[in-house]
Design an enzyme around this catalytic site. Structure first.
Site, PDB file in Angstrom:
ATOM      1  N   ASP A 434       0.872  -1.149   0.000  1.00 38.67           N
ATOM      2  CA  ASP A 434       0.000   0.000   0.000  1.00 38.67           C
ATOM      3  C   ASP A 434       0.919   1.212   0.000  1.00 38.67           C
ATOM      4  OD1 ASP A 434      -2.268   1.546   0.324  1.00 38.67           O
ATOM      5  OD2 ASP A 434      -2.001   1.602   2.486  1.00 38.67           O
ATOM      6  N   GLU A 704      -4.943  18.988   0.376  1.00 33.34           N
ATOM      7  CA  GLU A 704      -5.789  20.176   0.493  1.00 33.34           C
ATOM      8  C   GLU A 704      -5.623  20.786   1.870  1.00 33.34           C
ATOM      9  OE1 GLU A 704      -9.845  19.419  -0.452  1.00 33.34           O
ATOM     10  OE2 GLU A 704      -9.493  19.995  -2.536  1.00 33.34           O
ATOM     11  N   ARG A 813       5.033  16.990  -4.231  1.00 31.39           N
ATOM     12  CA  ARG A 813       3.815  16.974  -5.043  1.00 31.39           C
ATOM     13  C   ARG A 813       3.536  18.397  -5.447  1.00 31.39           C
ATOM     14  NH1 ARG A 813       0.450  12.695  -2.838  1.00 31.39           N
ATOM     15  NH2 ARG A 813      -1.366  14.007  -2.907  1.00 31.39           N
ATOM     16  N   ASN A1035      -8.579  -0.868   3.839  1.00 30.38           N
ATOM     17  CA  ASN A1035      -8.677  -1.125   2.400  1.00 30.38           C
ATOM     18  C   ASN A1035      -7.639  -2.123   1.925  1.00 30.38           C
ATOM     19  OD1 ASN A1035      -6.682   0.681   2.985  1.00 30.38           O
ATOM     20  ND2 ASN A1035      -6.859   1.756   1.053  1.00 30.38           N
TER      21      ASN A1035
END
Lengths: 1432, 340
Positions: A434, A704, A813, A1035
């Site tokens: 992951d 964000e 990023r 997940n």
């Protein structure tokens, strides 16, 4: 298994309910029509729910109450069924059946060899031990279930006409359930009511899919009535929806009102079990799926029974042993028959049966077959199974007490949850990881930004982050020293802020009832709110701060200086950061309670007026500049209209921003800002801050949040957000409330998001866009329109691009921020279009996309940001080591492609020199042809590599040629979830694998949990390799369970992954030692031990077998039965077990230093066919020696049977133990003690036994034998020569191996003997050698730097450059053409806006979109695809 | 597994738990094992020489009296049913140094045949009254005799007791002097004194003690009449004890007598001897052979050259290998060291 049972039960339940619903339709007039209709439209495939509110008592009872309740049961047994079921299950195991078979055989007098009790002993022991183990395991599951089942929730009771507390297990389908903020949702609930005015309920699905962002759920249409409370009694509709399924993203259904009006709903209204309600005070709904039918449970496929590869391999060999046994028994049977038949008459030693009759040779032979099975039973190494269990317990002990795998901070050790696959750790070939939380810390940190072409490096911030990394354990300390240089004025004492911080923490701790666990505070911090001090703290760049402050001051003090466009763009930039997102604001004290209305601060009226007038003055000038839009017009400024003077001081206190750590930043700097302007009465602020209350931001993505925090650091504080308004506080302290006209949310094709707002003062309509650089750069306004500005814009853009390159190289990023001012008229036009699109029924998505694309044009670049998703400590190093160990690493992430690729580069998963294939497509055919093409391409290189290898005769590593060994061009593959599903649907699996096999790294982005596990399964099953999955979130559970070895990372995202895993570690870096050292050890230890056990059993049993040739194949044994059983049980069991637990062929340091040693495990070198058969041969040889040396010695003498057997037994013991001694690589005290102890123990037992057993042990006659033997010198002479003779071949082989040191493992062992410095030197030299070997292998040198091939979907057309690759890693201009030839693509240097930009700075040619258009005809018709080569 | 309780604490940082125990890590290579081989080789050769010489000194004479061949001394007795006597003359070339042991040998006789080997009742032989009256089922079908009377001693082994008897004569000048044979101590001391016991005598008579039992099927006399010597009678009869200790291999010998009476105990002089055999035991049914063996004994037992030869061969082998290794070491080790 339990799951499958539940499934069956559930199926039956379904059948029953269907019948029930049909009968209902006849009894209930109300339902008749609907039921019939239902039958017509949805034959038998719908799930009907009647509300449990008294209105549909009959129907409810008949239909809905037949659905399974919310109680879950994951246990295998109940108290009653334990014994029979467990026994039954145990007898499914072959070994136990074998035992049972032997026991039964031994009950036949014709075949009886031993005492019946003796044969039963092992079976009973094994059964008991396993039953206890199973029982304990089940007990644990039971307790867990009980915890979950007894968790509390509130369900509506129509008799009491109110919500009452109820256990989860008592909730039924059709119940109305109310959940409040931060509660776990007990079942799948259709949302009917929320406390939110907009009918929105936020949930966090981290427990389900690991996504930590908040998701919005809306109440079913028509139930949005915030004013009136929701009254379950009045709910009079029936609900029809899908059958329970495990697709988290699929849910559809409708509600049928009594008047047959239907209201549709979809997954947007479904609250899933296991999720947590956030940010919403309360929500209520009706349960549609409960218990095992809920999506969460259906997704939770039960644990797979795992058997290690070694054991699987071993089991095959056990079957060989069975074969051997049968052959030996057949020989015995035939031999007996022939022997018996060879006598002319019945010899005196043949014993007739009770009636005085003799058994015929044939029948006797038949019986003998079974007798032999009993006699030679040890050949099937049952003791091996028990020993393996014991060895694994020991291995697990050492694994979990390794201090290097201990995490001090969390006080967590390695947890072994699966006891039986430790050795698999040493054989891993593929790792599936992951990303978020596993490779990275999942903490986004704002690092630097560039505004209007000026870069702000944020040195202080970088320093702080570095410091933080160092003093990770003590956050306060890390925060402390930075304050010194951060601001001059510290209004807030350190204590104060920490106290606030603490409060924030404690409030966040909550009970996660759904799965019965408490999340640690630490986790809580990092996980959801993205509000750990690391992320929230942004130390402003001094220079930038000054500029911003000046800009603000200019405005504030209203000096007549020309308001510079530059400072305006600064203001705009930060406004965009604050506004252009979907971040929701909540306060810290009440975690996740959304601040809905702007919590207001009362600014001084004077300031407001000033601002207003300033803006008014500014406006005309700006409007004239709108078109050029260099000067960002929305600038800065206090909003008047929305700053409705807040009615009270409470709101002031509420506001005050800066509690906690973030406060210290913004607060400090703000203060300084405030203090610098004399005219302001800053009292309000200071006062306000004192009673601080932290604002928490909850964002859909952590970046964000990072951006908003960054804006906040510069005093552009996002104060509140509602769907229609967003309020920002400016440095001046003014609150500005923007009207949000539209939010064009992020999607992966556009790779950007936009917010359309109306400026509160200027009333301008502004579009703020942020997105990937590739997505934004192409959309900037065309400079040719206004020549005067051209240069400046170009310069700006090119500078920004340059900065972006830097950022990308640093692994940051990047996001570009841009804006655009829209005229009222064009807005109206667009708005109409948008409305139309929204209303459209067909291809609505396309239309919406089109409108979005329409709007996002001619943007003005404001700047760009660099955000760091901090890698966990030691990740690149670990990945490099693992890769050197020959492990292929795949990253499967639900994350965005850009992010994933970025991380892949920064953690060295992808190398600058790698050729990266990116496949994103929406059509199967395209996908197929892309795969075909790529495979061809890859193979071409592989072929080149091979031929060259031949040509140069590069020395290849001894032994095996490992895949991926040679350097040559290395490939990376990036594929997204959509494409992946195409691969699976379209039978392209093999092609995909074929390609993936050649790739050094594979990245699967945007993949669902199910896809992750499918990929793992695919690789595991098709490539037949050992796989390991590592992940930290829920997940990853599927993937963890699908892999051969599942590893959960504990402490980051809760326990879900850990619960499903086989091993739980606390950091990714621990994987290195876990695999390279412990894996290697466990594997070599266990494989050696297993081989040894096979050898031991065969060698020992063969002694008996050889004897059969001298006793008429009668199944007699010359060794006393008890000594024989003890031989395996006690005398020779402990040393091999210790060997299996503690032997250490190579030291940990060397293993870590030379990861390539791991390859021996991958290639199963410890346990191969040959190893097994060599051991078998050796066993045969040794047993021959061990039998025939005494035989020849005692031949013809007056020796009696047990006097003959005793020396054989003794020398067999010596031989077998000495054999082990040859194999033991490390002799510690423990080894010595067990070894010598075993021998001594044997003698003691034998002596005591022969001294005391006069007539105790019937068939054998041990009395005084040992004593006599020990008084006989021949006994010693035999016992000396036989083992030496027997072990000579093996010893010689070992000597030869040791002399000619052929295998790397031996070489490494020799290194271990050196002292530390020498060893380090040798290791580094060794590695250098390996490296140079790789380097000399061709391909590497001649290969270009690397390139990126992107295969895009049609939708991507004009966004071909999706920014997946940081620009710096693309290939050189010259080589590009060469490669484009191979791609059959002409490089079309398109006439885009960048042509005029100086090449040196940014050469963004090869615009994928255009090219794709140009060439689309050349490729498969009907499917557009784009091959883009990005060059910068 | 410590999961419920996260405070498992830091693991012990000891050499044991961290797997850093001081250890000896031998790596086998030619150079290291070379001296070992030399030492082993020399030792083994030494032992081998000793063993070989010892074994060579053992004197042994083996006489087959099966009589399955025409003209053999006992050929007439093979099919006889009652006490058939035959005489077997033989000659001893060299003097046998005493003590000399006399064995009888059987070939192809599978005393170790499983069904046969288990067919006895140790408790009965231990003198247990209950077992005497009701022998264990192992003895079946030699458990109960006629009229369901228990057989004592029960079982196949006892039933098939070897019952040839021998007398040895030394022939000097055609005068036969009987060589006295000592049947004392031919069985294991422990068997005679501990493991085997007669049932307690009743009224001082062993016969009464065996009241209510019958003799084994093949026996001519009951067990209490095996010998006239009360210390050698019943279950503790030495011949019976020797027989009951079943042989390991199908070709075996069992001690019959020791020659330890009078002058014979010192040596068995060279000369002519004659063996008088009471031929009772049938062996043709299993194609066996019957033998009588005279043998001297040494510290290592009877004659057996094998062990000495094995030691010698293996010792030499070790020396040869040591030489090979020396060559290997000299030739390759240097090179390997350079490579490393």
């Amino acid at each position: 298994m339990s799951l499958s049972v539940d499934w069956i039960r559930h199926r039956f339940g379904k059948l029953a309910s269907r019948e029930a619903s049909e009968t209902n339709s006849e009894t209930t007039p109300l339902l008749r029509s609907t039921a019939q209709k239902r039958k017509r439209i949805y034959p038998h495939n719908k799930h009907i729910v009647f509300p449990n509110n008294g209105l549909f008592i009959q129907d409810f009872k008949k239909v809905t109450s037949n659905y399974p309740g919310n109680k879950i049961r994951t246990t295998k047994y109940t108290l009653l069924s334990f014994l029979p079921k467990n026994l039954l299950e145990q007898f499914y195991r072959l070994a136990n059946l074998y035992f049972l078979f032997l026991v039964i055989l031994n009950w036949f007098p014709q075949m009886e060899v031993f005492h019946r009790e003796i044969t039963m002993l092992p079976l009973v022991i094994v059964l008991t031990v396993i039953a206890v183990k199973d029982g304990l395991e089940d007990c644990r599951r039971y307790n867990f279930d009980r915890k979950v089942n007894n968790a509390r929730t509130r369900a509506f009771d129509w008799k009491h006409k109110d919500y009452v507390e109820r256990c989860w297990k008592d909730v039924r389908v059709g119940d109305f359930v109310k959940v409040v903020c931060n509660e776990i949702i007990p079942a799948d609930i259709l949302l009917l009511h929320t406390s939110d005015v907009n009918g929105v309920c936020h949930i966090e699905t981290a427990n389900l899919d690991g996504e930590t962002n908040l998701k919005q759920r809306r109440v079913v249409r028509g139930f949005l009535s915030p004013d009136s409370p929701f009254v379950p009694e009045h709910f009079n509709s029936t609900i029809v929806c899908e059958k329970p399924n495990n697709d988290l993203n699929r849910f559809k259904g409708y509600m049928e009102k009594p008047d047959k009006k239907k209201i549709g709903f979809d997954r947007k209204s479904l609250l899933l079990r296991g999720c947590t309600v956030r940010n919403t005070e309360e929500a209520a709904g009706i349960v549609v799926y409960a218990g095992h039918e809920s999506k969460a449970m259906l997704n939770n496929s039960g644990p797979r029974y795992k058997r290690s590869k070694l054991e699987r391999r071993m089991n095959i060999d056990v079957f060989f042993c069975v074969g051997l046994l049968i052959i030996m028994c057949l020989i015995g049977a035939l031999g007996h028959m022939i022997w018996l038949g060879s006598f002319p008459d019945w010899p005196p030693f043949e014993v007739p049966d009770e009636n005085g009759k003799f058994t015929s040779p044939a029948l006797a032979g038949f019986y003998m077959f079974f007798t032999m099975i009993i006699l030679l039973q040890v050949l099937i190494p049952i003791s091996l199974y028990v020993s393996i269990e014991l060895v694994k317990v020991g291995q697990v002990f050492f694994l979990s007490s390794d201090i290097d795998l201990y995490d001090e901070e969390m006080d967590k050790l390695l947890q072994c949850r699966a006891l039986n696959i430790t050795e698999d750790l040493g054989q891993i070939q593929y790792i599936f990881s992951d990303k978020t939380g596993t490779l990275t810390e999942n903490k986004m940190v704002f690092r630097r930004c560039t505004i209007g072409g000026t870069e702000f490096s944020h040195q202080e911030n970088a320093l702080r982050l570095a410091a933080h990394g160092d003093v990770d354990s003590d956050e306060e300390e890390a925060v402390g020293p930075q304050r010194g240089h951060r601001s001059r004025l510290q209004f807030n004492s350190k204590n104060k802020s920490t106290r606030a911080f603490r409060r924030c923490h404690s409030a966040k701790a909550y009970y996660y009832g759904g799965y019965g666990r408490k999340k640690s505070e630490a986790r809580r911090d990092s996980e959801v709110a993205f509000s750990s001090p690391l992320e929230t703290d942004v130390t402003p760049d001094k220079k930038l701060m000054k500029i911003v402050r000046e800009a603000a001051n200019q405005m504030e003090t209203w000096c007549e200086v020309r308001y510079s466009s530059d400072s305006a763009s600064y203001m705009d930039f930060f406004l965009a950061l604050a506004i252009c997102n979907t971040v929701v604001v909540s306060t810290a004290t009440e975690p996740r309670h959304r601040v809905t209305g702007p919590s207001l601060l009362k600014p001084s009226i004077k300031t407001l007026e000033k601002l207003h007038s300033f803006l008014q003055k500014l406006k005309p000038a700006r409007i004239s500049q709108v078109l050029s839009s260099i000067q960002s017009n929305s600038d800065q400024t206090g909003g008047t209209n929305q700053i409705s003077p807040s009615p009270s001081g409470t709101s002031v206190s509420e506001e005050n921003v800066a509690g906690g750590s973030s406060s210290s930043v913004s607060g400090g700097s703000k203060d300084s800002g405030v203090s610098s302007k004399a005219s302001m009465d800053s009292g309000v602020y200071v006062e306000g801050v004192k009673v601080g209350d932290e604002i928490c931001y909850e964002a859909e993505s952590p970046d964000e949040a990072a951006l908003v925090h960054a804006a906040k650091a510069y005093n552009f504080t996002l104060m509140s957000r509602t769907p229609d308004h967003v309020t920002v506080r400016l440095p001046q302290g003014v609150l500005l409330t923007f009207e949000v006209l539209h939010t064009l949310s992020f999607d992966s094709t556009r790779k950007r998001m936009s917010v359309l707002v109306r400026h509160p003062i200027t009333r301008e309509i502004i579009v703020y866009t942020k997105g990937a650089d590739s997505a934004i750069m192409d959309l900037l306004e065309n400079p040719s329109l206004e020549n005067g500005k051209e240069n400046k814009i170009n310069k700006n853009a090119s500078k920004t691009l340059k900065h972006l390159n830097w950022y990308a190289k640093d692994g940051l990023r990047t996001l570009c921020i841009a804006k655009k001012v829209l005229s009222e008229k064009s807005y109206e036009q667009w708005s109409n279009m948008r409305l139309e699109a929204e209303a459209a029924i067909e291809n609505r998505d396309e239309l919406l996309m089109e409108t979005a694309l329409n709007l996002e044009t001619n943007l003005t670049l404001l700047g760009a940001t660099g955000i760091e998703d901090r890698l966990q400590e030691g990740v690149p190093d670990t990945i490099e080591a693992l890769r050197e160990a020959g492990i292929q690493i795949w990253v499967l992430t639900g994350d965005k492609q850009e992010t994933a690729v970025n991380i892949a580069y920064s953690c060295k998963l992808l190398d600058q020199r790698d050729t990266v294939f990116t496949i994103n497509t929406d059509s199967k055919e395209t996908c197929e042809s892309i795969l075909d093409y790529t495979i061809e391409e890859v193979k071409r290189y592989a072929a080149v590599k091979n031929t060259r290898t031949k040509l140069f005769k590069v020395p290849v590593d001894v032994g095996t040629v490992y895949p991926l060994e040679g350097a040559g061009p290395t490939f990376g593959l990036v594929i997204d979830g959509n494409t992946l599903s195409l691969v699976f649907e379209g039978n392209l699996k093999m092609k995909f694998l074929e390609l993936a096999k050649h790739c050094r790294a594979v990245l699967c982005c945007r993949s669902t949990p199910l896809q992750k596990s499918t990929v793992v399964k695919l690789v595991r099953d098709k490539l037949k390799v050992m796989t390991l999955s590592i992940g930290d979130g829920a997940n990853d559970v599927n993937m963890i369970q699908a892999a051969d070895v599942g590893i959960g990372i504990s402490g980051q995202e809760g326990m879900q992954a850990v619960m499903a895993s086989d091993f739980a570690i606390s950091h990714f870096k621990h994987l290195k030692k876990l695999l390279l050292v412990h894996g290697h050890w466990c594997y070599t230890r266990l494989s050696n031990m297993i081989i040894y056990f096979f050898y031991k059993n065969v060698a020992y049993v063969n002694l008996l077998f050889w004897y059969q040739f001298f006793c008429g194949f009668s199944g007699a044994s010359m060794i006393d039965y008890w000594l024989m059983i003890f031989f395996n049980l006690f005398f020779t069991s402990l040393p091999p077990i210790i060997f299996g637990i503690m032997d250490k062929d190579i030291s940990a340091e060397t293993l870590l230093g030379l990861p390539e040693l791991y390859k021996s495990g991958q290639n199963s070198e410890g346990y191969k066919w040959s190893t097994f058969w060599i051991a078998m041969l050796d066993a045969f040889y040794q047993s021959l020696i061990c039998f025939f040396v005494p035989y020849l010695t005692y031949q013809g003498s007056d020796i009696d049977i047990f006097s003959f057997g005793t020396p054989i037994n003794t020398l067999a013991l010596f031989t077998i133990l000495l054999h082990l001694a040859i194999e033991i690589k490390t002799w510690t005290v423990v080894h010595w003690v067990t070894m010598i102890g075993s021998v001594i123990f044997y003698f003691i037992v034998a002596i005591v036994f022969s001294a005391t057993c006069i007539s105790c042990n019937h068939p054998s006659n041990p009395y005084w034998i040992m004593e006599r033997e020990m008084a006989d010198p021949v006994f010693y002479l035999v016992c000396i020569i036989t083992p030496v003779l027997a072990l000579l071949p093996r010893y010689l082989i070992r000597i030869i191996q040791g002399t000619f040191v052929l295998c790397p493992l031996l070489k490494a062992r020799q290194l271990d003997k050196l002292d530390k410095e020498q060893r380090d030197e040798e290791i580094s030299e060794w590695r250098k050698r390996t490296r140079s070997r790789e380097a000399t292998s061709p391909g590497n040198s001649g290969h270009p730097l690397g390139r990126t091939l992107t295969f895009g979907a049609p939708l991507n057309v004009d966004l071909g450059n999706d920014g997946t690759t940081p620009p710096g890693r693309s290939m050189l201009n010259g080589t590009e053409i060469e490669h484009s030839d191979t791609l059959h693509i002409q490089i079309a240097v398109t006439e885009n806006i960048y042509t005029s930009i100086p090449v040196s700075s940014a050469d963004r040619t090869g615009d994928g979109g255009k090219k794709a258009e140009d060439n689309s005809d050349a490729f498969s018709a009907g499917h557009q695809r784009s091959f883009s080569i990005m060059t910068i | 597994m410590g999961k419920e309780n996260p405070k498992v604490g830091k693991p012990d940082n000891t050499a044991f738990t961290q797997q850093r125990l001081p250890a000896w890590q031998p790596i086998l290579s030619a150079g290291i094992v070379l001296p070992l081989f030399v030492v082993i080789g020399l030792t083994f050769i030494g032992i081998g020489i000793g063993l070989f010489i010892t074994s060579r000194n053992v004197q042994e004479i083996e006489l087959d009296y099966t009589g399955d061949q025409e003209g053999a001394p006992c050929a007439g007795c093979t099919n006889a049913t009652t006490n058939c006597k035959c005489t077997l003359p033989f000659k001893i070339e060299n003097k046998f140094e005493g003590p000399v042991f006399m064995y009888y040998g059987l070939t192809n006789y599978y005393q170790n045949y499983r069904k046969y080997g288990i067919s006895r009742d140790d408790d009965q032989l231990y003198g247990n009254i209950d077992s005497l009256k009701s022998p264990a089922n192992f003895c079946s079908p030699y458990q109960m005799g006629a009229k369901q009377m228990p057989i004592a001693p029960c079982g196949a082994i006892a039933n098939s007791l070897f019952n040839d008897t021998f007398r040895l004569f030394y022939k000097v000048n055609k005068v036969y002097t009987e060589v006295l044979l000592d049947d004392n101590g031919i069985s294991w001391w422990t068997d005679y004194n501990v493991k085997f016991r007669n049932p307690p005598e009743i009224n001082g008579s062993l016969k009464n003690a065996f009241e209510g039992t019958v003799k084994p099927l093949n026996w001519p006399k009951p067990v209490y009449e095996l010998s006239t010597n009360p210390n050698n009678n019943g279950f503790i009869n030495q011949d019976f004890l020797v027989w009951m200790r079943i042989a390991a291999l199908p070709n075996f010998r069992k001690l019959y007598r020791r020659i330890s009476e009078g002058n014979w105990s010192r040596s068995l002089p060279a000369g002519n001897y004659s063996l008088e055999i009471t031929y009772n035991y049938p062996v043709l049914s299993f194609q066996g052979k019957k033998k009588v063996v005279f043998s001297t004994v040494t510290w290592m037992g009877g004659k057996n050259n094998f062990l000495g030869i094995a030691y010698l061969v293996f010792g030499s082998l070790c020396i040869v290998m040591a030489l090979i290794m020396l060559i290997v070491y000299a030739k390759y080790q240097v090179q390997i060291d350079r490579d490393m």
